[in-house]
Design a protein around this motif. Sequence first.
Motif, PDB file in Angstrom:
ATOM      1  N   ASN A  37      28.260 -57.422-103.482  1.00  0.00           N
ATOM      2  CA  ASN A  37      28.479 -58.275-102.317  1.00  0.00           C
ATOM      3  C   ASN A  37      27.935 -59.677-102.597  1.00  0.00           C
ATOM      4  O   ASN A  37      27.123 -59.873-103.502  1.00  0.00           O
ATOM      5  CB  ASN A  37      27.778 -57.695-101.082  1.00  0.00           C
ATOM      6  N   LYS A  63      40.272 -56.011-101.315  1.00  0.00           N
ATOM      7  CA  LYS A  63      39.334 -54.975-100.896  1.00  0.00           C
ATOM      8  C   LYS A  63      38.027 -55.581-100.387  1.00  0.00           C
ATOM      9  O   LYS A  63      37.063 -54.852-100.142  1.00  0.00           O
ATOM     10  CB  LYS A  63      39.066 -54.028-102.062  1.00  0.00           C
ATOM     11  N   SER A  64      38.004 -56.893-100.266  1.00  0.00           N
ATOM     12  CA  SER A  64      36.807 -57.580 -99.762  1.00  0.00           C
ATOM     13  C   SER A  64      36.893 -57.719 -98.245  1.00  0.00           C
ATOM     14  O   SER A  64      37.983 -57.703 -97.656  1.00  0.00           O
ATOM     15  CB  SER A  64      36.670 -58.958-100.406  1.00  0.00           C
ATOM     16  N   ASP A 129      31.881 -58.844 -98.625  1.00  0.00           N
ATOM     17  CA  ASP A 129      31.643 -57.513 -99.178  1.00  0.00           C
ATOM     18  C   ASP A 129      32.619 -57.266-100.318  1.00  0.00           C
ATOM     19  O   ASP A 129      33.799 -57.651-100.243  1.00  0.00           O
ATOM     20  CB  ASP A 129      31.854 -56.438 -98.103  1.00  0.00           C
ATOM     21  N   ASN A 130      32.116 -56.642-101.390  1.00  0.00           N
ATOM     22  CA  ASN A 130      32.964 -56.243-102.526  1.00  0.00           C
ATOM     23  C   ASN A 130      33.630 -57.431-103.218  1.00  0.00           C
ATOM     24  O   ASN A 130      34.808 -57.381-103.570  1.00  0.00           O
ATOM     25  CB  ASN A 130      34.045 -55.252-102.085  1.00  0.00           C
ATOM     26  N   LEU A 133      34.266 -56.453-108.286  1.00  0.00           N
ATOM     27  CA  LEU A 133      34.971 -55.177-108.352  1.00  0.00           C
ATOM     28  C   LEU A 133      34.791 -54.542-109.721  1.00  0.00           C
ATOM     29  O   LEU A 133      34.502 -55.232-110.710  1.00  0.00           O
ATOM     30  CB  LEU A 133      36.460 -55.388-108.067  1.00  0.00           C
ATOM     31  N   ASP A 139      33.035 -55.419-115.103  1.00  0.00           N
ATOM     32  CA  ASP A 139      33.043 -55.724-113.673  1.00  0.00           C
ATOM     33  C   ASP A 139      33.327 -57.211-113.532  1.00  0.00           C
ATOM     34  O   ASP A 139      33.014 -58.008-114.432  1.00  0.00           O
ATOM     35  CB  ASP A 139      31.694 -55.387-113.042  1.00  0.00           C
ATOM     36  N   SER A 226      31.073 -50.908-105.437  1.00  0.00           N
ATOM     37  CA  SER A 226      31.550 -49.668-104.808  1.00  0.00           C
ATOM     38  C   SER A 226      33.065 -49.568-104.800  1.00  0.00           C
ATOM     39  O   SER A 226      33.615 -48.508-104.503  1.00  0.00           O
ATOM     40  CB  SER A 226      31.021 -49.588-103.372  1.00  0.00           C
ATOM     41  N   GLU A 227      33.762 -50.664-105.110  1.00  0.00           N
ATOM     42  CA  GLU A 227      35.214 -50.667-105.100  1.00  0.00           C
ATOM     43  C   GLU A 227      35.768 -50.976-106.488  1.00  0.00           C
ATOM     44  O   GLU A 227      35.188 -51.763-107.243  1.00  0.00           O
ATOM     45  CB  GLU A 227      35.749 -51.713-104.112  1.00  0.00           C
ATOM     46  N   LYS A 228      36.913 -50.338-106.790  1.00  0.00           N
ATOM     47  CA  LYS A 228      37.583 -50.577-108.065  1.00  0.00           C
ATOM     48  C   LYS A 228      38.679 -51.621-107.885  1.00  0.00           C
ATOM     49  O   LYS A 228      39.393 -51.627-106.869  1.00  0.00           O
ATOM     50  CB  LYS A 228      38.191 -49.282-108.602  1.00  0.00           C
ATOM     51  N   ASP A 230      42.295 -53.394-108.853  1.00  0.00           N
ATOM     52  CA  ASP A 230      43.614 -52.863-109.206  1.00  0.00           C
ATOM     53  C   ASP A 230      43.934 -53.206-110.658  1.00  0.00           C
ATOM     54  O   ASP A 230      43.840 -54.364-111.073  1.00  0.00           O
ATOM     55  CB  ASP A 230      44.685 -53.448-108.293  1.00  0.00           C
TER      56      ASP A 230
END
Length: 571
Positions: A37, A63-64, A129-130, A133, A139, A226-228, A230
């Motif tokens: 984050n 995804k944020s 957030d996120n 990724l 990352d 916490s998120e992948k 694409d």
Amino acid sequence: MRKLASVAMALMAATLFSHAQEIRDISTTVNLFRTGNAQVIQKWDVTVTSGTEWYIPIDNPGKSYIHDLHVFENGKEYANDGRKWNPDRSLEEKTRRCGILEKSHGNIELCWGQGPYGDHVYTISYIIDNLVLSYPECDGFHWHFLNDEWNTPPKHASIRIVNMTDSEPWFWEKADSCNVQYWGFGMDGESWMEDDALCFESTEPFSYSSNFSALVSFQKGLFLPSEKGDGTFQELKDEAFNGSDYDDGEYGFWDYVGMAVMALIFIGIPVLIVLLLIGYVIKRIWRKTTGNRYRKEIFGKSKIDTWSRDIPFDANPSALFSLMQEGDYFCKSKSSAYTDVISAYFLKWIQEGLLRTERDPKDDKRLNLRFVKPSQPLQFTDKMESTVYYAAAVAAGDDLLEADEFKKWSYKNDAEVASWPNEALSYYRSVWQAASLEERCKAVEFKNFLENFTLVSDRHAPEVGLWKKYMIVASAFGIADQVAKNFEKLYPEIMEEYARESNMLNTTMLHSVLNSLNRSSAGMMSAAMDRQAAREAARAAQQRRSSGGGGRISRGGGHGGYGGGHGGGSR
């Protein structure tokens, strides 16, 4: 009184509206946390002359998730409308209020009231957030922090992405360690790395199409996203690089194998370098104290303390340069040593009457050199002598080579001049390689003879013709002025005769010429080498830049990624 107040108000309004709506600066700090984050803090320095609110569109968050908007001015926080901002209110109703305007597909606008017309400095903060990724190979993120198509383009912008993780700060230190790689897109600017931050800054005011996005990759383990993302980071990078001026080299499995190997030897290489350096220093000290300074395979022995009167290699400066560069461990650097070679050539031409010395009319402490037109076409047998002579003639232009004129020419023709030492080193290698070990030794022995002439017991005054060659060799070795002074102490009359026959009037003029030639040659060689070094540094910087090591931000590219959008400013 009321009429006077109205006039005053009108004058104030006229003064205010004579200044257009302006965003002088937007400085952005992005605090990255270990979770992936980020807290974004922006400071806006503006002048308000129209409109009711400022707004920042953020489209395609992926995804944020953006939340926790806060706005401060003069240390006081604005009232927050949450995610229910109403843009259809008046200036007074929006004053000292902020909020988020939600739009379709997860797109939003960050909004706040402009307040009274005039100068303002706002501080805006929000959470993403996120932002970071997880990708298969690393990352990272590609996020658009500043949009294009501003209705009031910023005059200046800066972005600092700051390490707020609990990991060691060393991972920011070097992009080539593969810990952090970063690229910037969309604006004219520069990027660099500090101890705990990646920095981007504009160098030109924003135009209508200017924007800014940052593409950043991190070695696995620095964050815990916490998120992948694409696809792969390479696909994200390829899309961003499309249309940019970054030269993207494809990297795949074996590149990462290489990165892993480099990580394994990350500690070993510095230790090895330190050990080799210690060994080199110890060996150099030993050579210095024992006098074993020469390569045995070239001279047949490593210590040469005898002397000889025989002039080596027909007093060819470049041949002596090539031999000593490869055979003397304590020889000067190539560029510095070739400065002496150029001085030797100039001295030779003065002695032969091809050049005439003249006092500079603007400064009597400086000497100019005038090319004397030869009665017959020149035929040089020495390749490098011909090269340097005609380069100097071109630099002179009108036959008069003024002080510093060769230096200026060298700066413009740095690639040619910078190649001379290597060219001489290579071309004349065959000359001394064809000679015997004894003949090579005589070059060092003759240098010893010149340096220790006053101490040689069995000495005699050479004839002037021979002394001219002595001085050319002494100049090639960089000891001409000291040799001339030593010889003058023993044979002042011969030195005066030498100076006159060498077209230098007297020994005072001789020393002045030698010093002037040294300065001129050193200046022109230094100018060329500095320019060439700058070019090589620029090439290296471009390589680091393309591999994520900072440098100039690409004006083009930056496609894909998340955040950003079009428009923004005041309305």
